[in-house]
Design an enzyme around this catalytic site. Structure first.
Site, mmCIF file in Angstrom:
data_model
loop_
_atom_site.group_PDB
_atom_site.id
_atom_site.type_symbol
_atom_site.label_atom_id
_atom_site.label_comp_id
_atom_site.label_asym_id
_atom_site.label_seq_id
_atom_site.Cartn_x
_atom_site.Cartn_y
_atom_site.Cartn_z
ATOM 1 N N GLU A 1 0.896 -1.307 0.092
ATOM 2 C CA GLU A 1 -0.266 -0.246 0.293
ATOM 3 C C GLU A 1 0.817 1.295 0.089
ATOM 4 O OE1 GLU A 1 -2.303 -0.601 4.118
ATOM 5 O OE2 GLU A 1 -3.372 -2.027 2.632
ATOM 6 N N THR A 2 2.652 1.214 0.773
ATOM 7 C CA THR A 2 3.156 2.049 0.696
ATOM 8 C C THR A 2 4.816 2.225 0.314
ATOM 9 O OG1 THR A 2 1.504 3.218 2.995
ATOM 10 C CG2 THR A 2 3.660 3.656 2.729
#
Ligand code: PLP
Ligand code: CA
Length: 303
Positions: A22-23
């Site tokens: 996600e990051t």
């Protein structure tokens, strides 16, 4: 404990890596820029990741600037990155002191540059030292005794181009003679790139080493590879560390930082580490993947 990791794999399918997290945490020097020069293809790569809904975070061990000053640097390079997405080791020092409720009546002695002073100011922490002590000299007359402020509760050391013997002695006195005085290092990078003609002493490591030598104390490091910034930003954004890919150009700071946090790791060869260094029998730090530069994300598709 000792864990053996499989050798790093060349990145062949960027989409698979992108979809698996996600990051992205990006190291700055050697990944986003080199000194003051943007690395090729960075704007397009960040745009691609943002269009896929990825959270982007930027972490640098360089303590000479504050978050706000880095915000300006990103802007100058044509990148839209907000201050809140930037975690510099200068900020980490101030955030650490805040996290331990550093007493309001205590002060920090700073061996370092403007970035640390700015972050301490924003955190409401009193300080002495910094560049202002850069031209102080000691007159070694018989009986000379250096006084030091008894309210110093921490000495923070980072890269300092105005480093001198006065600061070494002052910081050493604080640590030796003030009970409970903390010794905090923003980072201990061995080299910096003041010019591209050679490597220059101390991205912080040489100044931290001097104080370590005189005090015989180990510093508490708040920059990479320590877990402080990782824990801090994961907590602030509510991110699971297994959902993060750490991207960096240094094995002993960036890749270790990612591994210490339980993140996926990608080494880029656009900075200080070469493929032969990665593959040397003397190197034990193996990222999950390696690639030349982050803009390889634009071209490395599954076949
Ligand atoms: N510290 C200093 C003073 C530097 O000049 C650099 C790189 O130029 C670093 C640390 C490492 O910065 P980064 O963590 O962005 O690679
Ligand atoms: Ca770097």
């Amino acid at each position: 404990s000792f864990t053996t990791r499989a050798s790093a794999q060349p990145l062949t399918n960027a989409d698979e890596l992108i979809d698996s997290v996600e990051t992205f945490i990006f190291d700055c020097d050697g990944v986003i820029w080199k000194g003051d020069k943007l690395i090729d293809g960075v704007p397009e790569t960040l745009d691609l990741l943002r269009s896929k809904g990825k959270r982007l975070v930027f972490v640098t061990n360089n303590s000479t600037k504050s978050r706000k000053q880095y915000g300006k640097k990103f802007e100058t390079l044509g990148l839209s990155v907000s201050e809140e997405e930037i975690f510099a080791s200068s900020f980490a020092a101030a955030a650490y002191l805040k996290s331990i409720n550093f007493p309001k009546d205590k002060k920090v002695y700073v061996i370092g540059e403007d970035g640390i002073l700015k972050e301490l100011e924003l955190a409401g922490i009193q300080y002495l030292g910094g560049p202002a002590d850069g031209d102080k000299k000691i007159e070694l007359k018989p009986g000379f005794l250096m006084e030091h402020d008894k309210d110093i509760g921490a000495v923070v050391v980072g890269f300092d181009r105005y480093f001198n013997y006065y600061k070494i002695q002052y910081g050493t006195l604080c640590i030796r003679e003030n009970p409970g005085c903390l010794f905090i290092a923003t980072n201990r990078d061995a080299v910096t790139h003041l010019t591209d003609a050679q490597e220059w002493a101390g991205g912080g490591g040489s100044m931290v080493g001097a104080l370590g030598g005189s005090t015989q104390r180990e510093p508490l490091v708040v920059g990479k590879p320590s877990t402080f910034m990782m824990d801090y930003l994961a907590n602030e954004f509510g991110i699971q560390k297994s959902q993060i890919c750490m991207v960096g150009d240094r094995l002993d700071t960036d890749i270790l930082f990612g591994q210490n946090g339980g993140c996926k790791t990608l080494l880029v060869l656009s900075g200080v580490t070469s493929l032969s260094m990665l593959q040397s029998p003397n190197n034990s730090i193996q990222p999950d993947f390696y690639t030349n530069k982050i803009s390889d994300f634009l071209s490395l598709k599954a076949t």
